[in-house]
Design an enzyme around this catalytic site. Sequence first.
Site, PDB file in Angstrom:
ATOM      1  CG  ASP A  12      29.572 -29.197  40.486  1.00  0.00           C
ATOM      2  OD1 ASP A  12      29.341 -29.088  41.693  1.00  0.00           O
ATOM      3  OD2 ASP A  12      29.726 -28.240  39.718  1.00  0.00           O
ATOM      4  CE  LYS A  15      33.741 -33.321  45.352  1.00  0.00           C
ATOM      5  NZ  LYS A  15      33.335 -32.760  44.062  1.00  0.00           N
ATOM      6  CG  HIS A  40      28.763 -32.740  48.451  1.00  0.00           C
ATOM      7  ND1 HIS A  40      29.736 -32.975  47.523  1.00  0.00           N
ATOM      8  CD2 HIS A  40      29.388 -32.262  49.537  1.00  0.00           C
ATOM      9  CE1 HIS A  40      30.908 -32.660  48.027  1.00  0.00           C
ATOM     10  NE2 HIS A  40      30.721 -32.212  49.249  1.00  0.00           N
ATOM     11  CG  ASP A 334      22.764 -42.078  34.130  1.00  0.00           C
ATOM     12  OD1 ASP A 334      23.830 -42.057  34.784  1.00  0.00           O
ATOM     13  OD2 ASP A 334      21.853 -41.253  34.290  1.00  0.00           O
TER      14      ASP A 334
END
Length: 431
Positions: A12, A15, A40, A334
């Site tokens: 996780d 990718k 994903h 972020d």
Amino acid sequence: MVKAIVGANWGDEGKGKITDMFAEQADVVIRFQGGANAGHTIINDYGRFALHTLPSGVFYPNITNIIGNGVALDIRKLVAELQMLLDGGVSAPKLIVSDRAHVLMPYHVLLDTYEEDRLAGKAYGSTKSGIAPFYADKVSKIGIQVNELFDDDVLRERLEKVCQLKNALFVHLYHKDPLDPQALYDEMVQQRELIRPYVGDAARFVHTALREGKTVLLEGQLGTMKDPDFGIYPMTTSSNTLAGYGCIGAGIPPRYIEDIVAVTKAYSSSVGGGDFVSEIFGEEADELRKRGGDKGEFGATTGRPRRVGWFDAVATRYGVEMQGATEVCLTCLDVLGYLDEIKVCTGYEINGRIVKDFPVTRLLKDARPIYTVLPGWKSDIRGITDEEKLPKEALIYVDFIEQELGVPIKLFSTGPKRHEIIHRTPKIALQ
Ligand code: GDP
């Protein structure tokens, strides 16, 4: 040339987003291990998609996507995923399913489920997708290859033999109804028709593509910590998650792998059990979990809340090293914008000793994190694509992690969308 995009941690790491981004300039994208047990998340012009089996190149019509021989192929899940793409307005992707891939059978899912139930409180936290029984059968030479589905005699013979073995477990260990070889045969005959158009000699296709100078991406599932050899065994997955396994799981000659991008998050997250030294709990964890990823840190496959913690430089340095990373991509920077200060785990204390090298699993339960505290940047940097617009604390954080890892960070990501990314000039060279 081949570029591998792999996870440095517990999976996780993001990718999918990075593969989707690199796929813009690639010709072939290959999944080389694992099954539909992890996902994903990709957010692009078509919307938000969770892919489990399909390679992340499926959004580009020019890309050939390959399910390599190393993958645990759950045919019904693959077909459902293809349908999900079409429903989402994506054109049918070019897809090759390796004729040497093994088929994840309905009894693998049952075995996984029964075994987790039997282990109860001591279970592995499996997603019950059948992955461990699948790989056990492959290695025990009782697996079924995709090409064998198309030979009635071989298929019948295989199923008879497998059912004899499995039924001993079903009836006597798990106290369940036995498997019926005829019913299984009928099911697999249906399943083979679903994939018939895609089946081919994937390794031959890839070799030809490489000779023609095409760019091939290898897309890893999970990450180093879940590798059965180098990860936190036995709380690992059942196929190797390292870039090197791409040579086996996709049939790529090792000399072609030039670039290995290890993806890591700016904090840590992990699904499933196992020691996780920099894990945090309570309100502190809830806050990070809520803000993490694109919709909070919840599993793309299971919806389970992910365990979260501070960036673990000990585990990640090891993760990056074992992957053989030539560069690092740091995602989710972020997410940390709400913090006054940010901790980074730069060492473990194990029985009074300070350790910088990731130890064997047995010692992890005694490891206590040693933290270095860095200033936060207290601002929203989501979507910024120009390094100069970032607060200096964010840049210091990236520089610090790069120093700790010893591998150049060439990319970092400031949001879940495809183009929320910054190309960075590393401050260190690859050793
Ligand atoms: P994978 O299995 O490594 O592809 O990772 P997942 O897709 O399961 O999990 C990564 C999560 O982080 C997903 O929810 C992504 O949408 C999200 N993500 C990726 N990069 C960023 C980023 O830079 N910022 C944020 N906020 N989320 C990201």
